[in-house]
Design a protein around this motif. Sequence first.
Motif, PDB file in Angstrom:
ATOM      1  N   MET A 195       2.698  -4.009  -5.080  1.00  0.00           N
ATOM      2  CA  MET A 195       3.106  -4.785  -6.173  1.00  0.00           C
ATOM      3  C   MET A 195       2.823  -6.221  -5.889  1.00  0.00           C
ATOM      4  O   MET A 195       3.115  -7.057  -6.698  1.00  0.00           O
ATOM      5  CB  MET A 195       4.524  -4.756  -6.579  1.00  0.00           C
ATOM      6  CG  MET A 195       4.994  -3.201  -7.297  1.00  0.00           C
ATOM      7  SD  MET A 195       6.520  -2.902  -7.871  1.00  0.00           S
ATOM      8  CE  MET A 195       7.564  -3.151  -6.658  1.00  0.00           C
ATOM      9  N   ALA A 196       2.253  -6.774  -4.607  1.00  0.00           N
ATOM     10  CA  ALA A 196       2.060  -8.016  -4.420  1.00  0.00           C
ATOM     11  C   ALA A 196       1.212  -8.522  -5.346  1.00  0.00           C
ATOM     12  O   ALA A 196       0.067  -8.012  -5.747  1.00  0.00           O
ATOM     13  CB  ALA A 196       1.756  -8.091  -2.774  1.00  0.00           C
ATOM     14  N   ASP A 197       0.933  -9.904  -5.343  1.00  0.00           N
ATOM     15  CA  ASP A 197       0.192 -10.532  -6.270  1.00  0.00           C
ATOM     16  C   ASP A 197      -1.258 -10.942  -5.357  1.00  0.00           C
ATOM     17  O   ASP A 197      -2.291 -11.093  -5.946  1.00  0.00           O
ATOM     18  CB  ASP A 197       0.809 -11.721  -6.985  1.00  0.00           C
ATOM     19  CG  ASP A 197       1.853 -11.277  -7.827  1.00  0.00           C
ATOM     20  OD1 ASP A 197       1.608 -10.138  -8.652  1.00  0.00           O
ATOM     21  OD2 ASP A 197       2.592 -12.157  -8.203  1.00  0.00           O
ATOM     22  N   LEU A 234       1.108  -3.479   6.571  1.00  0.00           N
ATOM     23  CA  LEU A 234       1.081  -3.489   8.099  1.00  0.00           C
ATOM     24  C   LEU A 234       2.593  -3.300   8.548  1.00  0.00           C
ATOM     25  O   LEU A 234       2.850  -2.531   9.412  1.00  0.00           O
ATOM     26  CB  LEU A 234       0.856  -4.709   8.868  1.00  0.00           C
ATOM     27  CG  LEU A 234       0.888  -4.942  10.189  1.00  0.00           C
ATOM     28  CD1 LEU A 234      -0.073  -3.721  10.984  1.00  0.00           C
ATOM     29  CD2 LEU A 234       0.303  -6.358  10.777  1.00  0.00           C
ATOM     30  N   LEU A 235       3.680  -4.133   7.751  1.00  0.00           N
ATOM     31  CA  LEU A 235       4.930  -3.840   8.311  1.00  0.00           C
ATOM     32  C   LEU A 235       5.402  -2.164   7.756  1.00  0.00           C
ATOM     33  O   LEU A 235       6.102  -1.756   8.540  1.00  0.00           O
ATOM     34  CB  LEU A 235       5.847  -4.794   7.271  1.00  0.00           C
ATOM     35  CG  LEU A 235       5.718  -6.195   7.956  1.00  0.00           C
ATOM     36  CD1 LEU A 235       6.629  -7.017   6.930  1.00  0.00           C
ATOM     37  CD2 LEU A 235       6.223  -6.337   9.423  1.00  0.00           C
ATOM     38  N   GLU A 236       5.108  -1.736   6.746  1.00  0.00           N
ATOM     39  CA  GLU A 236       5.043  -0.448   6.195  1.00  0.00           C
ATOM     40  C   GLU A 236       4.702   0.484   7.137  1.00  0.00           C
ATOM     41  O   GLU A 236       5.332   1.570   7.573  1.00  0.00           O
ATOM     42  CB  GLU A 236       4.556  -0.194   4.816  1.00  0.00           C
ATOM     43  CG  GLU A 236       4.861   1.028   4.300  1.00  0.00           C
ATOM     44  CD  GLU A 236       4.252   2.560   4.760  1.00  0.00           C
ATOM     45  OE1 GLU A 236       4.322   3.544   4.561  1.00  0.00           O
ATOM     46  OE2 GLU A 236       3.131   2.199   5.488  1.00  0.00           O
ATOM     47  N   TYR A 237       3.675   0.284   7.764  1.00  0.00           N
ATOM     48  CA  TYR A 237       3.023   1.059   9.010  1.00  0.00           C
ATOM     49  C   TYR A 237       3.881   1.132  10.041  1.00  0.00           C
ATOM     50  O   TYR A 237       4.293   2.009  10.916  1.00  0.00           O
ATOM     51  CB  TYR A 237       1.563   1.121   9.255  1.00  0.00           C
ATOM     52  CG  TYR A 237       0.765   1.826   8.372  1.00  0.00           C
ATOM     53  CD1 TYR A 237       0.084   3.063   9.089  1.00  0.00           C
ATOM     54  CD2 TYR A 237       0.175   1.381   7.087  1.00  0.00           C
ATOM     55  CE1 TYR A 237      -0.770   3.871   8.371  1.00  0.00           C
ATOM     56  CE2 TYR A 237      -0.588   2.395   6.465  1.00  0.00           C
ATOM     57  CZ  TYR A 237      -1.130   3.494   7.046  1.00  0.00           C
ATOM     58  OH  TYR A 237      -1.850   4.152   6.340  1.00  0.00           O
ATOM     59  N   LEU A 238       4.337   0.212  10.453  1.00  0.00           N
ATOM     60  CA  LEU A 238       5.100  -0.366  11.724  1.00  0.00           C
ATOM     61  C   LEU A 238       6.571   0.535  11.426  1.00  0.00           C
ATOM     62  O   LEU A 238       7.027   1.009  12.395  1.00  0.00           O
ATOM     63  CB  LEU A 238       5.320  -1.693  11.799  1.00  0.00           C
ATOM     64  CG  LEU A 238       4.237  -2.602  12.602  1.00  0.00           C
ATOM     65  CD1 LEU A 238       4.487  -4.041  12.435  1.00  0.00           C
ATOM     66  CD2 LEU A 238       4.153  -2.048  14.029  1.00  0.00           C
ATOM     67  N   ALA A 239       6.900   0.575  10.149  1.00  0.00           N
ATOM     68  CA  ALA A 239       8.239   1.074   9.882  1.00  0.00           C
ATOM     69  C   ALA A 239       8.119   2.608   9.920  1.00  0.00           C
ATOM     70  O   ALA A 239       9.068   3.436  10.342  1.00  0.00           O
ATOM     71  CB  ALA A 239       9.124   0.514   8.758  1.00  0.00           C
ATOM     72  N   ALA A 240       7.066   3.088   9.107  1.00  0.00           N
ATOM     73  CA  ALA A 240       7.140   4.365   8.523  1.00  0.00           C
ATOM     74  C   ALA A 240       6.641   5.393   9.859  1.00  0.00           C
ATOM     75  O   ALA A 240       7.072   6.474   9.769  1.00  0.00           O
ATOM     76  CB  ALA A 240       6.155   4.695   7.592  1.00  0.00           C
ATOM     77  N   MET A 258      -0.667 -11.145   1.096  1.00  0.00           N
ATOM     78  CA  MET A 258       0.680 -10.610   1.113  1.00  0.00           C
ATOM     79  C   MET A 258       0.890  -9.093   1.078  1.00  0.00           C
ATOM     80  O   MET A 258       1.581  -8.293   1.913  1.00  0.00           O
ATOM     81  CB  MET A 258       1.480 -11.358  -0.245  1.00  0.00           C
ATOM     82  CG  MET A 258       2.901 -10.724  -0.152  1.00  0.00           C
ATOM     83  SD  MET A 258       3.873 -11.375  -1.824  1.00  0.00           S
ATOM     84  CE  MET A 258       4.022 -13.186  -1.164  1.00  0.00           C
ATOM     85  N   SER A 259      -0.182  -8.566   0.139  1.00  0.00           N
ATOM     86  CA  SER A 259      -0.159  -6.965   0.136  1.00  0.00           C
ATOM     87  C   SER A 259      -0.452  -6.303   1.625  1.00  0.00           C
ATOM     88  O   SER A 259       0.053  -5.421   1.920  1.00  0.00           O
ATOM     89  CB  SER A 259      -1.114  -6.662  -0.637  1.00  0.00           C
ATOM     90  OG  SER A 259      -1.381  -5.172  -0.731  1.00  0.00           O
ATOM     91  N   LEU A 260      -1.505  -7.032   2.393  1.00  0.00           N
ATOM     92  CA  LEU A 260      -1.685  -6.337   3.779  1.00  0.00           C
ATOM     93  C   LEU A 260      -0.768  -6.578   4.433  1.00  0.00           C
ATOM     94  O   LEU A 260      -0.432  -5.622   5.299  1.00  0.00           O
ATOM     95  CB  LEU A 260      -3.090  -7.067   4.232  1.00  0.00           C
ATOM     96  CG  LEU A 260      -4.531  -6.700   3.226  1.00  0.00           C
ATOM     97  CD1 LEU A 260      -5.485  -7.460   3.730  1.00  0.00           C
ATOM     98  CD2 LEU A 260      -4.618  -5.245   3.476  1.00  0.00           C
ATOM     99  N   ALA A 287       9.828   2.806   2.291  1.00  0.00           N
ATOM    100  CA  ALA A 287       9.933   2.584   0.802  1.00  0.00           C
ATOM    101  C   ALA A 287       9.897   1.273   0.050  1.00  0.00           C
ATOM    102  O   ALA A 287       8.853   0.925  -0.513  1.00  0.00           O
ATOM    103  CB  ALA A 287      10.912   3.532   0.404  1.00  0.00           C
ATOM    104  N   PRO A 288      10.862   0.492   0.381  1.00  0.00           N
ATOM    105  CA  PRO A 288      10.570  -0.946  -0.334  1.00  0.00           C
ATOM    106  C   PRO A 288       9.300  -1.710   0.442  1.00  0.00           C
ATOM    107  O   PRO A 288       8.902  -2.620  -0.099  1.00  0.00           O
ATOM    108  CB  PRO A 288      11.906  -1.572   0.241  1.00  0.00           C
ATOM    109  CG  PRO A 288      12.422  -0.801   1.373  1.00  0.00           C
ATOM    110  CD  PRO A 288      11.678   0.616   1.211  1.00  0.00           C
ATOM    111  N   LEU A 289       9.096  -1.434   1.793  1.00  0.00           N
ATOM    112  CA  LEU A 289       7.795  -2.333   2.289  1.00  0.00           C
ATOM    113  C   LEU A 289       6.504  -1.891   1.467  1.00  0.00           C
ATOM    114  O   LEU A 289       5.659  -2.488   1.252  1.00  0.00           O
ATOM    115  CB  LEU A 289       7.863  -2.086   3.815  1.00  0.00           C
ATOM    116  CG  LEU A 289       8.663  -2.626   4.639  1.00  0.00           C
ATOM    117  CD1 LEU A 289       8.665  -2.145   5.752  1.00  0.00           C
ATOM    118  CD2 LEU A 289       8.691  -4.034   4.342  1.00  0.00           C
ATOM    119  N   LEU A 290       6.335  -0.404   1.299  1.00  0.00           N
ATOM    120  CA  LEU A 290       5.257  -0.108   0.472  1.00  0.00           C
ATOM    121  C   LEU A 290       5.148  -0.415  -0.976  1.00  0.00           C
ATOM    122  O   LEU A 290       4.259  -1.063  -1.372  1.00  0.00           O
ATOM    123  CB  LEU A 290       5.338   1.554   0.380  1.00  0.00           C
ATOM    124  CG  LEU A 290       3.967   2.051  -0.305  1.00  0.00           C
ATOM    125  CD1 LEU A 290       2.737   1.812   0.421  1.00  0.00           C
ATOM    126  CD2 LEU A 290       4.147   3.619  -0.335  1.00  0.00           C
TER     127      LEU A 290
END
Length: 386
Positions: free
Chosen positions: A273-275, A285-291, A279-281, A265-268
């Motif tokens: 919201m990254a500028d 990537l970290l979101e997919y690794l966690a989720a 940073m967004s990508l 949730a926070p990774l997504l």
Amino acid sequence: FTALFAVASLLAGNLADTQDRRKLTVYACVAWSAVTAGMGLCTSFEEVLVARSLTGLAMAVTAPAAYSLIADLTPPARLASASSLYSAGIYFGGALASLGVILAEQVGWRGSCVAVGAAGLLAAGACWGILQDPRQQAPQPRQIEPTSNANEGGSWASAVQDRSESIRASVTQVLDSVSVRLLFSATAFRFCAGFGLAVWKAPFYLGKFPSLADEFSLVNAFIVAGGGGASAILGGRLADYLAERSNNAPLARLQIPVWGSLLAAPLLAGALMADTLEMSLGFMLLEYLAAECWVGPTVVTIYSGVPAEVKGTAQGIFSLLTAVGNIAPVLIGSLVASKGVNNIFMGFAMDIDLQDSMVLVICSSYVLSGLLFGLAGTYMREKKAS
């Protein structure tokens, strides 16, 4: 596709409990591969719609047969790893689908359909030569049998009635456990998160970062295959590692989807919201690794809570919940469409864009799924203690 896939999943699960799973797997693969190749010959939208519907019908058979077969062929201590390896195919397939845009540019969408269908037929041939169903080699009596004797006359209606009674009895057994019902509830929200992201990720990136348009297929393929595939495989391995060192293996395995969902949730939110694009990508990537570590451990934990003879039905219910997951993309689209209308949603006025809609719907789905996975673990702990 989704409607027939969901409706057929319960029947497919029951068939996986009663029939030769090797044949089910091969026949299903031949069917959806042939229909996919045939889609390249369609000349109207109606023909494509029928082809996609038949694809969903055939694909519904695959997961119940495959997962229950893996459960019978794999040592219990390695079952999460094996199931996760199978589920990793979702992410590698998703990456190939993203790269399919490049293939379509070379041979057209019709040629792409034929190529994918031909690859599926080759896979079906390999399965026919390699797979074996241990239940057919050492047949055991079925524990859940239809209660009706109406099919003695051999009528089609009687056979349907008997199959319906068999499905109903199997579903009742699967849903008898509170912890299993909670696991299915968590699965429904987890599908909502995954489907919401899958559908709206491309429109979000192409809208916020137009410079990514030409490379999006390649970048998305890397994130889905690299992040999602690695997460699925490592999640299964870690689940088995924790289970070996615990006196409550199902509860230990369940920690993987709990923390994977809560971390996602926070990774997504960070990715959305990254500028900057970089940073967004990185966050994505970290979101997919966690989720994406959740499928294998969840399936194995569900299996540990149901009788062995209804594993196929349990997997059929799991697949049925993909229909619930499709609510999230629709909800996100509805919120975006209402922008500027100042509609009332959940008791307060909202006027949000795609980014905020995705954060609201997808991140809340991740959190709810993680909490429900944790609640299921609490019931398991109490049951073991009692």
